[in-house]
Motif scaffolding. Sequence first.
Motif, PDB file in Angstrom:
ATOM      1  N   SER A  51       0.880  -1.293   0.018  1.00 13.17           N
ATOM      2  CA  SER A  51       0.013  -0.010  -0.064  1.00 13.17           C
ATOM      3  C   SER A  51       0.923   1.238  -0.049  1.00 13.17           C
TER       4      SER A  51
ATOM      5  N   ILE B 197      -5.571  -1.316  -5.741  1.00 12.63           N
ATOM      6  CA  ILE B 197      -4.848  -1.599  -4.289  1.00 12.63           C
ATOM      7  C   ILE B 197      -5.565  -1.023  -3.169  1.00 12.63           C
ATOM      8  N   LEU B 198      -5.603   0.471  -3.501  1.00 10.00           N
ATOM      9  CA  LEU B 198      -6.416   1.322  -2.252  1.00 10.00           C
ATOM     10  C   LEU B 198      -7.952   0.597  -2.112  1.00 10.00           C
TER      11      LEU B 198
ATOM     12  N   VAL C 164      -3.937   0.186 -11.200  1.00  8.70           N
ATOM     13  CA  VAL C 164      -3.480  -0.716 -10.382  1.00  8.70           C
ATOM     14  C   VAL C 164      -3.526  -0.019  -8.928  1.00  8.70           C
ATOM     15  N   GLY C 165      -3.027   1.201  -8.848  1.00 12.30           N
ATOM     16  CA  GLY C 165      -2.968   2.003  -7.580  1.00 12.30           C
ATOM     17  C   GLY C 165      -4.165   2.050  -7.041  1.00 12.30           C
ATOM     18  N   PHE C 166      -5.258   2.433  -7.802  1.00 14.60           N
ATOM     19  CA  PHE C 166      -6.405   2.716  -7.314  1.00 14.60           C
ATOM     20  C   PHE C 166      -7.064   1.405  -6.870  1.00 14.60           C
TER      21      PHE C 166
ATOM     22  N   ILE D 105       2.551   1.802  -3.463  1.00 11.49           N
ATOM     23  CA  ILE D 105       1.263   2.149  -4.649  1.00 11.49           C
ATOM     24  C   ILE D 105       1.019   3.390  -4.107  1.00 11.49           C
ATOM     25  N   SER D 106       0.920   3.955  -3.116  1.00 16.12           N
ATOM     26  CA  SER D 106       0.635   5.230  -2.668  1.00 16.12           C
ATOM     27  C   SER D 106       1.604   6.111  -2.992  1.00 16.12           C
TER      28      SER D 106
ATOM     29  N   LEU E  10       1.469   6.459  -6.871  1.00 16.96           N
ATOM     30  CA  LEU E  10       0.173   7.637  -7.232  1.00 16.96           C
ATOM     31  C   LEU E  10       0.657   9.082  -6.858  1.00 16.96           C
TER      32      LEU E  10
END
Lengths: 126, 224
Positions: A4, B71-72, B67-69, A7-8, A11
Amino acid sequence: MSRSITISIILLALIGFSIFSLFRLQDINQEMTDLLTSASLAAQNQEFEKAKELSKKCIERWHEHEHFAGIFIRHNEIDEMTGLVSQLKSFIEQKNTALFCGTADRAITLINHIFSSELPTLTNIF
Amino acid sequence: MLIVFIRSILLYILIIFGLRVMGKRQIGELQPSELVITILISNMATLPIEDINIPMLMGAVPILALVGFEILLSNISLRNKKFREFVSGNPVVIIRDGIIDQTQMKKLRFSIDDLMETLRENSVFDVRDVYYAIVETTGQVSILQKYESQTVTTKMLDLKGSEQPIPIVVVSDGKIVEDSLEAYNLGKDWLLRTIQSNNVHVKDIYLMTADKNANYFIVPKSQK
């Protein structure tokens, strides 16, 4: 948890780069518009040497900017802009004011369009 | 042409990275949101490959963003039951206590043919053998057969036994897998002695498995 966080970070980096590129594009748009406007005005005032210098500077600055712009702008739009600014030098050498000013105006419209297309407005999103 | 080739490789690596980060699931086990993401990613990746006027970032950024969205969203789903239900839905019981719930079947637009096909895919050929059938959020159907129809287990026969350790690969295509030896506390010395006693070399072994009781199995490489 580490996934997490990773990926944060990705983003946030994407959002950060998008915002940075928008500001950079705004600077490019402003600079090119100013140069082209000045060159066009000089040509209209029969100041051909000044117009020639400005169009030369315009071409140089655009060649520097197009590498960055090519990362996130469609290449055919970049190519079109390159084609337009490349014509300026030959038009001013021939003292062809009408074609020079017309091409400069087209280039200004195009660079403004490229910038406005990148803005996150409702029109552009939908 | 070279640009297309390089972009294909780079986007392939990016997609693999994205799918790895999202986690392992087979296509048939994807939640609705995961299925949408997978389809979108594959479509987006083709855009900069097909048209080199489109910058690579136009393919890479949406892939990473999705992908990021995903996972969130998965993390939120993990912590919030209501959100999970909103995104993925709830499992639905279509056969309860051996009785088909026709109302639920209609709601799910699950036809009788669909039901029978699903039962057959689960090796059930008589609907009377089914005690419970549940349609999961992935669309798969889980089936519990009636006691008299279930496969016999050692528990049913009241047989006593012990757990068998799982064999793991200790030599793969001529190379020793050190992590496997460590996992079962099997030393490299034991491995080399065992291989030697079978008159082979490590490099001639295609596959060797061993369990924690030092029971092993060797498959030599086939002679060319």
